[in-house]
Design a protein around this motif. Structure first.
Motif, PDB file in Angstrom:
ATOM      1  N   MET A   1     -19.333 118.088  66.477  1.00 57.87           N
ATOM      2  CA  MET A   1     -19.405 118.141  65.039  1.00 57.87           C
ATOM      3  C   MET A   1     -20.373 117.343  64.627  1.00 57.87           C
ATOM      4  SD  MET A   1     -17.785 119.975  63.549  1.00 57.87           S
ATOM      5  CE  MET A   1     -17.192 120.482  62.031  1.00 57.87           C
ATOM      6  N   LEU A   2     -20.868 116.174  65.232  1.00 62.44           N
ATOM      7  CA  LEU A   2     -21.981 115.436  64.791  1.00 62.44           C
ATOM      8  C   LEU A   2     -23.385 116.154  64.751  1.00 62.44           C
ATOM      9  CD1 LEU A   2     -22.973 112.536  64.219  1.00 62.44           C
ATOM     10  CD2 LEU A   2     -23.201 112.079  66.492  1.00 62.44           C
ATOM     11  N   GLU A   3     -23.548 116.917  65.892  1.00 63.88           N
ATOM     12  CA  GLU A   3     -24.874 117.514  65.882  1.00 63.88           C
ATOM     13  C   GLU A   3     -24.854 118.639  64.640  1.00 63.88           C
ATOM     14  OE1 GLU A   3     -27.667 117.135  67.702  1.00 63.88           O
ATOM     15  OE2 GLU A   3     -26.308 115.294  68.355  1.00 63.88           O
ATOM     16  N   TYR A   4     -23.828 119.297  64.526  1.00 61.65           N
ATOM     17  CA  TYR A   4     -23.749 120.138  63.081  1.00 61.65           C
ATOM     18  C   TYR A   4     -23.935 119.468  61.885  1.00 61.65           C
ATOM     19  CZ  TYR A   4     -21.805 123.133  59.588  1.00 61.65           C
ATOM     20  OH  TYR A   4     -21.527 123.994  58.600  1.00 61.65           O
ATOM     21  N   VAL A   5     -23.352 118.365  61.834  1.00 63.81           N
ATOM     22  CA  VAL A   5     -23.569 117.497  60.426  1.00 63.81           C
ATOM     23  C   VAL A   5     -25.319 117.251  60.406  1.00 63.81           C
ATOM     24  CG1 VAL A   5     -23.331 115.260  59.338  1.00 63.81           C
ATOM     25  CG2 VAL A   5     -21.250 116.688  60.301  1.00 63.81           C
ATOM     26  N   LYS A   6     -25.974 116.958  61.636  1.00 62.69           N
ATOM     27  CA  LYS A   6     -27.323 116.305  61.653  1.00 62.69           C
ATOM     28  C   LYS A   6     -28.130 117.610  61.349  1.00 62.69           C
ATOM     29  CE  LYS A   6     -27.295 112.973  65.367  1.00 62.69           C
ATOM     30  NZ  LYS A   6     -27.665 112.804  66.581  1.00 62.69           N
ATOM     31  N   THR A   7     -27.558 118.739  61.594  1.00 65.54           N
ATOM     32  CA  THR A   7     -28.457 119.896  61.207  1.00 65.54           C
ATOM     33  C   THR A   7     -28.267 120.260  59.911  1.00 65.54           C
ATOM     34  OG1 THR A   7     -28.021 120.901  63.600  1.00 65.54           O
ATOM     35  CG2 THR A   7     -28.569 122.389  61.887  1.00 65.54           C
ATOM     36  N   ILE A   8     -27.297 119.975  59.363  1.00 60.17           N
ATOM     37  CA  ILE A   8     -27.253 120.696  57.847  1.00 60.17           C
ATOM     38  C   ILE A   8     -28.020 119.442  56.999  1.00 60.17           C
ATOM     39  CG2 ILE A   8     -25.536 120.588  56.104  1.00 60.17           C
ATOM     40  CD1 ILE A   8     -25.214 122.892  57.689  1.00 60.17           C
ATOM     41  N   LEU A   9     -28.064 118.406  57.322  1.00 59.05           N
ATOM     42  CA  LEU A   9     -28.229 117.206  56.444  1.00 59.05           C
ATOM     43  C   LEU A   9     -30.144 117.466  56.730  1.00 59.05           C
ATOM     44  CD1 LEU A   9     -26.639 113.955  57.485  1.00 59.05           C
ATOM     45  CD2 LEU A   9     -26.477 115.374  55.201  1.00 59.05           C
ATOM     46  N   LEU A  10     -30.499 117.792  57.963  1.00 61.00           N
ATOM     47  CA  LEU A  10     -31.890 118.197  57.840  1.00 61.00           C
ATOM     48  C   LEU A  10     -32.597 119.281  57.182  1.00 61.00           C
ATOM     49  CD1 LEU A  10     -32.784 117.713  61.771  1.00 61.00           C
ATOM     50  CD2 LEU A  10     -33.757 116.507  60.109  1.00 61.00           C
ATOM     51  N   LYS A  11     -31.556 120.231  57.074  1.00 63.23           N
ATOM     52  CA  LYS A  11     -31.805 121.424  56.175  1.00 63.23           C
ATOM     53  C   LYS A  11     -31.732 121.153  54.744  1.00 63.23           C
ATOM     54  CE  LYS A  11     -30.576 124.925  59.797  1.00 63.23           C
ATOM     55  NZ  LYS A  11     -29.921 126.244  59.882  1.00 63.23           N
ATOM     56  N   VAL A  12     -30.768 120.289  54.206  1.00 58.86           N
ATOM     57  CA  VAL A  12     -30.872 120.105  52.797  1.00 58.86           C
ATOM     58  C   VAL A  12     -31.568 118.691  52.449  1.00 58.86           C
ATOM     59  CG1 VAL A  12     -28.558 121.114  52.894  1.00 58.86           C
ATOM     60  CG2 VAL A  12     -28.502 118.800  53.048  1.00 58.86           C
ATOM     61  N   SER A  13     -32.239 118.221  53.166  1.00 62.61           N
ATOM     62  CA  SER A  13     -33.009 116.850  52.661  1.00 62.61           C
ATOM     63  C   SER A  13     -33.966 117.250  51.814  1.00 62.61           C
ATOM     64  CB  SER A  13     -33.634 116.300  54.195  1.00 62.61           C
ATOM     65  OG  SER A  13     -34.759 117.231  54.805  1.00 62.61           O
ATOM     66  N   PHE A  14     -34.450 118.341  51.435  1.00 62.41           N
ATOM     67  CA  PHE A  14     -35.101 118.525  50.312  1.00 62.41           C
ATOM     68  C   PHE A  14     -34.742 118.146  48.767  1.00 62.41           C
ATOM     69  CE2 PHE A  14     -33.007 122.460  50.732  1.00 62.41           C
ATOM     70  CZ  PHE A  14     -32.663 122.699  49.327  1.00 62.41           C
ATOM     71  N   ASP A  15     -33.495 118.109  49.011  1.00 62.62           N
ATOM     72  CA  ASP A  15     -32.750 117.835  47.425  1.00 62.62           C
ATOM     73  C   ASP A  15     -31.888 116.730  47.679  1.00 62.62           C
ATOM     74  OD1 ASP A  15     -30.189 118.471  45.711  1.00 62.62           O
ATOM     75  OD2 ASP A  15     -31.963 119.547  44.849  1.00 62.62           O
ATOM     76  N   LYS A  16     -32.023 115.716  46.927  1.00 63.64           N
ATOM     77  CA  LYS A  16     -31.332 114.418  46.938  1.00 63.64           C
ATOM     78  C   LYS A  16     -29.770 114.499  46.654  1.00 63.64           C
ATOM     79  CE  LYS A  16     -31.092 109.939  44.692  1.00 63.64           C
ATOM     80  NZ  LYS A  16     -31.885 108.960  43.757  1.00 63.64           N
ATOM     81  N   ILE A  17     -29.346 115.368  45.733  1.00 59.25           N
ATOM     82  CA  ILE A  17     -28.065 115.514  45.482  1.00 59.25           C
ATOM     83  C   ILE A  17     -27.353 116.530  46.428  1.00 59.25           C
ATOM     84  CG2 ILE A  17     -26.540 116.538  43.582  1.00 59.25           C
ATOM     85  CD1 ILE A  17     -28.604 116.092  41.556  1.00 59.25           C
ATOM     86  N   LEU A  18     -27.911 117.330  46.965  1.00 59.36           N
ATOM     87  CA  LEU A  18     -27.366 118.086  47.816  1.00 59.36           C
ATOM     88  C   LEU A  18     -27.100 117.376  49.183  1.00 59.36           C
ATOM     89  CD1 LEU A  18     -26.350 120.974  48.403  1.00 59.36           C
ATOM     90  CD2 LEU A  18     -28.492 121.732  49.227  1.00 59.36           C
ATOM     91  N   PHE A  19     -28.189 116.613  49.379  1.00 58.25           N
ATOM     92  CA  PHE A  19     -28.072 115.519  50.636  1.00 58.25           C
ATOM     93  C   PHE A  19     -26.898 114.586  50.475  1.00 58.25           C
ATOM     94  CE2 PHE A  19     -29.266 111.583  52.702  1.00 58.25           C
ATOM     95  CZ  PHE A  19     -29.605 112.206  54.304  1.00 58.25           C
ATOM     96  N   GLU A  20     -26.651 114.070  49.390  1.00 59.78           N
ATOM     97  CA  GLU A  20     -25.564 113.281  49.301  1.00 59.78           C
ATOM     98  C   GLU A  20     -24.285 113.785  49.568  1.00 59.78           C
ATOM     99  OE1 GLU A  20     -24.053 109.765  46.343  1.00 59.78           O
ATOM    100  OE2 GLU A  20     -25.688 110.557  45.912  1.00 59.78           O
TER     101      GLU A  20
END
Length: 62
Positions: A1-20
């Motif tokens: 599950m950790l790798e999944y969360v990391k992948t998602i965070l990398l994909k949404v890192s362009f947007d501060k609100i979405l990242f949080e």
């Protein structure tokens, strides 16, 4: 599950609100040992652009 969360965070890192939002969701999915690893990884990857978000989210998780 950790790798999944990391992948998602990398994909949404362009947007501060979405990242949080996704970081907070990740907290609900991970066990404490994975959270420690996620914290270290997040600060390594995103501290330059999202230090405030990281501080806020990780402080509230304690």
């Amino acid at each position: 599950m950790l790798e999944y969360v990391k992948t998602i965070l990398l994909k949404v890192s362009f947007d501060k609100i979405l990242f949080e939002k996704e970081l907070r969701k990740g907290f609900r999915m991970l066990v404490p040992t994975e959270l420690a690893e996620l914290k270290a990884w997040c600060y390594q990857q995103f501290a330059k652009i999202y230090r405030g978000v990281l501080n806020r989210v990780f402080a509230s998780a304690v």
